[in-house]
Motif scaffolding. Structure first.
Motif, PDB file in Angstrom:
ATOM      1  N   ARG A  79       0.815  -1.214   0.000  1.00 47.46           N
ATOM      2  CA  ARG A  79       0.000   0.000   0.000  1.00 47.46           C
ATOM      3  C   ARG A  79       0.852   1.269   0.000  1.00 47.46           C
ATOM      4  O   ARG A  79       0.569   2.221  -0.719  1.00 47.46           O
ATOM      5  N   TYR A  80       1.909   1.295   0.824  1.00 48.28           N
ATOM      6  CA  TYR A  80       2.684   2.517   0.998  1.00 48.28           C
ATOM      7  C   TYR A  80       3.993   2.559   0.219  1.00 48.28           C
ATOM      8  O   TYR A  80       4.587   3.629   0.085  1.00 48.28           O
ATOM      9  N   ALA A  81       4.464   1.440  -0.260  1.00 45.34           N
ATOM     10  CA  ALA A  81       5.711   1.398  -1.037  1.00 45.34           C
ATOM     11  C   ALA A  81       5.570   0.386  -2.177  1.00 45.34           C
ATOM     12  O   ALA A  81       6.216  -0.656  -2.173  1.00 45.34           O
ATOM     13  N   PRO A  82       4.716   0.690  -3.156  1.00 49.31           N
ATOM     14  CA  PRO A  82       4.507  -0.272  -4.254  1.00 49.31           C
ATOM     15  C   PRO A  82       5.825  -0.646  -4.923  1.00 49.31           C
ATOM     16  O   PRO A  82       6.688   0.201  -5.133  1.00 49.31           O
ATOM     17  N   GLY A  83       5.970  -1.920  -5.234  1.00 52.35           N
ATOM     18  CA  GLY A  83       7.190  -2.406  -5.867  1.00 52.35           C
ATOM     19  C   GLY A  83       8.353  -2.578  -4.914  1.00 52.35           C
ATOM     20  O   GLY A  83       9.493  -2.708  -5.337  1.00 52.35           O
ATOM     21  N   TRP A  84       8.095  -2.618  -3.620  1.00 57.84           N
ATOM     22  CA  TRP A  84       9.152  -2.692  -2.607  1.00 57.84           C
ATOM     23  C   TRP A  84      10.028  -3.922  -2.750  1.00 57.84           C
ATOM     24  O   TRP A  84      11.183  -3.909  -2.351  1.00 57.84           O
ATOM     25  N   TYR A  85       9.537  -4.987  -3.314  1.00 59.86           N
ATOM     26  CA  TYR A  85      10.295  -6.237  -3.373  1.00 59.86           C
ATOM     27  C   TYR A  85      11.148  -6.356  -4.629  1.00 59.86           C
ATOM     28  O   TYR A  85      11.909  -7.300  -4.769  1.00 59.86           O
ATOM     29  N   TRP A  86      11.043  -5.420  -5.562  1.00 64.14           N
ATOM     30  CA  TRP A  86      11.859  -5.461  -6.769  1.00 64.14           C
ATOM     31  C   TRP A  86      13.187  -4.761  -6.541  1.00 64.14           C
ATOM     32  O   TRP A  86      13.247  -3.746  -5.867  1.00 64.14           O
ATOM     33  N   ALA A  87      14.229  -5.296  -7.154  1.00 66.15           N
ATOM     34  CA  ALA A  87      15.549  -4.675  -7.046  1.00 66.15           C
ATOM     35  C   ALA A  87      15.543  -3.366  -7.808  1.00 66.15           C
ATOM     36  O   ALA A  87      14.880  -3.220  -8.819  1.00 66.15           O
ATOM     37  N   ARG A  88      16.285  -2.442  -7.311  1.00 70.06           N
ATOM     38  CA  ARG A  88      16.465  -1.165  -7.998  1.00 70.06           C
ATOM     39  C   ARG A  88      17.659  -1.317  -8.922  1.00 70.06           C
ATOM     40  O   ARG A  88      18.754  -1.642  -8.482  1.00 70.06           O
ATOM     41  N   ILE A  89      17.444  -1.110 -10.208  1.00 69.20           N
ATOM     42  CA  ILE A  89      18.524  -1.244 -11.181  1.00 69.20           C
ATOM     43  C   ILE A  89      19.208   0.099 -11.310  1.00 69.20           C
ATOM     44  O   ILE A  89      18.593   1.086 -11.678  1.00 69.20           O
ATOM     45  N   ILE A  90      20.487   0.105 -10.978  1.00 72.83           N
ATOM     46  CA  ILE A  90      21.260   1.341 -11.006  1.00 72.83           C
ATOM     47  C   ILE A  90      22.340   1.214 -12.064  1.00 72.83           C
ATOM     48  O   ILE A  90      23.159   0.297 -12.020  1.00 72.83           O
ATOM     49  N   SER A  91      22.336   2.115 -13.010  1.00 72.12           N
ATOM     50  CA  SER A  91      23.388   2.137 -14.022  1.00 72.12           C
ATOM     51  C   SER A  91      24.253   3.362 -13.769  1.00 72.12           C
ATOM     52  O   SER A  91      23.793   4.337 -13.181  1.00 72.12           O
ATOM     53  N   PRO A  92      25.508   3.340 -14.198  1.00 70.60           N
ATOM     54  CA  PRO A  92      26.399   4.468 -13.935  1.00 70.60           C
ATOM     55  C   PRO A  92      25.895   5.784 -14.517  1.00 70.60           C
ATOM     56  O   PRO A  92      26.169   6.844 -13.998  1.00 70.60           O
ATOM     57  N   SER A  93      25.113   5.756 -15.601  1.00 68.02           N
ATOM     58  CA  SER A  93      24.653   6.979 -16.247  1.00 68.02           C
ATOM     59  C   SER A  93      23.341   7.495 -15.669  1.00 68.02           C
ATOM     60  O   SER A  93      22.888   8.559 -16.051  1.00 68.02           O
ATOM     61  N   SER A  94      22.711   6.741 -14.746  1.00 68.48           N
ATOM     62  CA  SER A  94      21.407   7.165 -14.239  1.00 68.48           C
ATOM     63  C   SER A  94      21.557   8.091 -13.044  1.00 68.48           C
ATOM     64  O   SER A  94      22.513   8.038 -12.295  1.00 68.48           O
ATOM     65  N   SER A  95      20.566   8.939 -12.877  1.00 67.79           N
ATOM     66  CA  SER A  95      20.540   9.838 -11.724  1.00 67.79           C
ATOM     67  C   SER A  95      19.601   9.262 -10.688  1.00 67.79           C
ATOM     68  O   SER A  95      18.916   8.282 -10.925  1.00 67.79           O
ATOM     69  N   SER A  96      19.520   9.907  -9.543  1.00 72.78           N
ATOM     70  CA  SER A  96      18.667   9.385  -8.475  1.00 72.78           C
ATOM     71  C   SER A  96      17.200   9.453  -8.854  1.00 72.78           C
ATOM     72  O   SER A  96      16.413   8.620  -8.452  1.00 72.78           O
ATOM     73  N   SER A  97      16.790  10.433  -9.657  1.00 71.28           N
ATOM     74  CA  SER A  97      15.382  10.510 -10.044  1.00 71.28           C
ATOM     75  C   SER A  97      15.021   9.401 -11.017  1.00 71.28           C
ATOM     76  O   SER A  97      13.930   8.861 -10.968  1.00 71.28           O
ATOM     77  N   SER A  98      15.943   9.011 -11.904  1.00 68.54           N
ATOM     78  CA  SER A  98      15.630   7.927 -12.824  1.00 68.54           C
ATOM     79  C   SER A  98      15.662   6.585 -12.116  1.00 68.54           C
ATOM     80  O   SER A  98      15.011   5.646 -12.545  1.00 68.54           O
ATOM     81  N   ASP A  99      16.397   6.458 -11.017  1.00 71.58           N
ATOM     82  CA  ASP A  99      16.380   5.226 -10.233  1.00 71.58           C
ATOM     83  C   ASP A  99      14.993   4.985  -9.670  1.00 71.58           C
ATOM     84  O   ASP A  99      14.498   3.864  -9.664  1.00 71.58           O
ATOM     85  N   ASP A 100      14.345   6.038  -9.188  1.00 72.08           N
ATOM     86  CA  ASP A 100      13.000   5.891  -8.661  1.00 72.08           C
ATOM     87  C   ASP A 100      12.039   5.494  -9.767  1.00 72.08           C
ATOM     88  O   ASP A 100      11.144   4.683  -9.563  1.00 72.08           O
ATOM     89  N   ASP A 101      12.223   6.048 -10.971  1.00 72.12           N
ATOM     90  CA  ASP A 101      11.376   5.697 -12.088  1.00 72.12           C
ATOM     91  C   ASP A 101      11.576   4.233 -12.476  1.00 72.12           C
ATOM     92  O   ASP A 101      10.624   3.529 -12.761  1.00 72.12           O
ATOM     93  N   ASP A 102      12.847   3.768 -12.489  1.00 71.59           N
ATOM     94  CA  ASP A 102      13.126   2.366 -12.821  1.00 71.59           C
ATOM     95  C   ASP A 102      12.474   1.448 -11.828  1.00 71.59           C
ATOM     96  O   ASP A 102      11.944   0.406 -12.181  1.00 71.59           O
TER      97      ASP A 102
END
Length: 106
Positions: A79-102
């Motif tokens: 309810r409060y953190a949808p997608g909480w169980y998925w890994a966050r994919i971080i690439s060297p070219s991504s910013s912190s805002s695009s990490d949240d989008d991913d």
């Protein structure tokens, strides 16, 4: 462009570093690494595509286990953190805002 850095697995250096900092001789560390990789960290031996598929399967199994064992926590997190169980994919070219989008697109 440096093609060597593209071929290097980003997960291997921290594991090798942890083994080498124990002070054991380099040949022994090599044997330890080659012994523990297939048994304890088998995802390191996979290609990126295989690793992604295996990781998604592991996260889905984790979610199902959590639903069974701690359903109220899962309900709250869903309810409060949808997608909480998925890994966050971080690439060297991504910013912190695009990490949240991913994270939210998985």
């Amino acid at each position: 462009a440096d093609h060597h850095s593209d071929d290097c697995d980003p997960l291997l250096p921290p594991v090798a570093c942890a083994i080498l900092t124990t002070g054991m001789p380099t040949p022994a560390a090599s044997v330890v690494l080659s012994t523990i990789m297939p048994t304890f960290i088998p995802l390191l031996g996979l290609t990126l595509t295989e690793r992604t598929a295996a990781t998604k399967a592991l996260y889905q199994h984790f979610y199902l286990l959590a639903c069974y064992h701690i359903p109220l926590l899962v309900f709250h997190l869903d309810r409060y953190a949808p997608g909480w169980y998925w890994a966050r994919i971080i690439s060297p070219s991504s910013s912190s805002s695009s990490d949240d989008d991913d994270n939210n697109n998985n």
